[in-house]
Design a protein around this motif. Structure first.
Motif, short mmCIF file in Angstrom:
data_model
loop_
_atom_site.label_atom_id
_atom_site.label_comp_id
_atom_site.label_asym_id
_atom_site.label_seq_id
_atom_site.Cartn_x
_atom_site.Cartn_y
_atom_site.Cartn_z
N ILE A 1 -3.31 -0.83 5.66
CA ILE A 1 -3.53 -0.36 4.29
C ILE A 1 -3.73 1.15 4.27
N LYS B 1 -11.69 1.39 -0.97
CA LYS B 1 -11.63 0.27 -1.90
C LYS B 1 -10.40 -0.60 -1.63
N SER B 2 -9.26 0.03 -1.42
CA SER B 2 -8.02 -0.71 -1.14
C SER B 2 -8.13 -1.48 0.17
N SER C 1 -3.77 -7.85 -3.55
CA SER C 1 -4.25 -8.35 -2.26
C SER C 1 -4.11 -9.87 -2.18
N LEU D 1 -1.04 3.63 2.50
CA LEU D 1 -1.43 4.54 1.41
C LEU D 1 -1.07 5.98 1.76
N ASP E 1 -10.61 5.58 -2.83
CA ASP E 1 -9.45 4.71 -3.08
C ASP E 1 -8.97 4.05 -1.80
N TYR E 2 -8.99 4.82 -0.71
CA TYR E 2 -8.62 4.24 0.59
C TYR E 2 -9.60 3.14 0.97
N ILE F 1 1.67 1.69 -3.60
CA ILE F 1 0.51 2.23 -4.30
C ILE F 1 0.38 3.73 -4.01
N LEU G 1 -6.99 2.63 -9.48
CA LEU G 1 -6.97 1.42 -8.66
C LEU G 1 -8.15 0.56 -9.09
N TRP H 1 -10.47 -4.51 -0.28
CA TRP H 1 -9.87 -5.63 -1.02
C TRP H 1 -8.85 -6.38 -0.17
N SER I 1 0.83 -1.21 0.00
CA SER I 1 0.00 0.00 0.00
C SER I 1 0.86 1.26 0.00
N LEU J 1 -6.17 -4.44 -7.68
CA LEU J 1 -6.33 -4.66 -6.25
C LEU J 1 -6.50 -6.15 -5.93
#
Length: 193
Positions: A158, A46-47, A121, A162, A43-44, A31, A112, A50, A28, A117
């Motif tokens: 994560i 979703k990441s 992941s 990020l 994005d945070y 990313i 992303l 996943w 992360s 992802l």
């Protein structure tokens, strides 16, 4: 369960969770370095969803399926992890070396996507099957507590990764993206050792 043994079990679960999410933290950060300035709240979320979902699914599968999955992971899992991380890390380094301006980088940067992802992941969660398998067979840690703590630790790792990667990317731009790609390559190589 006595209070002392509860705290001992909780401490063991926390240590296990931290060891499982270290790769996710590093990925992360990579990313974040690549997406610096372009990360949104979505994005945070979703990441984190996943990576957390994959960690929980793999750990649970290991707990439930035991030796069968563990044997598969020991043989093929490290190669799958290496391949996925090497492809993404290599693409990051190549992209950073090719681009000349920050605007061009951000415009050409793929979002992303669920595909990227899912691959990242999955690559970071393969070891969770083996860990879950050994825990399921030994019965040394409770399933619910272990999965819950791993889920919380993954979300925190994560989001933190990020944010740290994005901050480094904003400050150091191209070198941060190259470093992020190299980190992914090293994590892939580590999975083979």
């Amino acid at each position: 369960m006595q209070m002392t043994s509860f705290w001992a079990v909780l401490a063991a679960v926390v240590v296990l969770a931290v060891s499982l999410v270290i790769d996710g933290l590093s990925v992360s950060m990579s990313i974040g370095a690549r997406m610096h300035g372009a990360l949104r709240v979505a994005d945070y979320a979703k990441s984190a969803a996943w990576f957390t979902g994959m960690h929980v699914a793999m750990l649970s599968a290991g707990f439930l399926l035991g030796d069968t999955l563990s044997a598969f992971v020991e043989g093929v899992g490290p190669w799958i992890s290496f391949t996925l991380l090497a492809l993404v890390g290599g693409a990051m380094v190549r992209s950073a070396l090719k681009k000349s301006s920050e605007d061009e980088q951000l415009n050409s940067m793929p979002p992303l996507t669920w595909k990227s992802l899912a691959a990242l992941s999955f690559a970071c969660s393969i070891d969770a099957i083996a860990v879950g398998s050994s825990l399921g067979l030994s019965g040394s840690l409770p399933f619910g507590l272990t999965v819950s703590v791993v889920a919380v630790a993954t979300v925190l790792a994560i989001v933190l990764g990020l944010r740290m990667g994005s901050a480094a990317g904003e400050k150091w731009e191209k070198p941060a993206e190259i470093a992020g790609g190299v980190v992914l390559l090293f994590i892939g190589i580590k999975s083979l050792l």
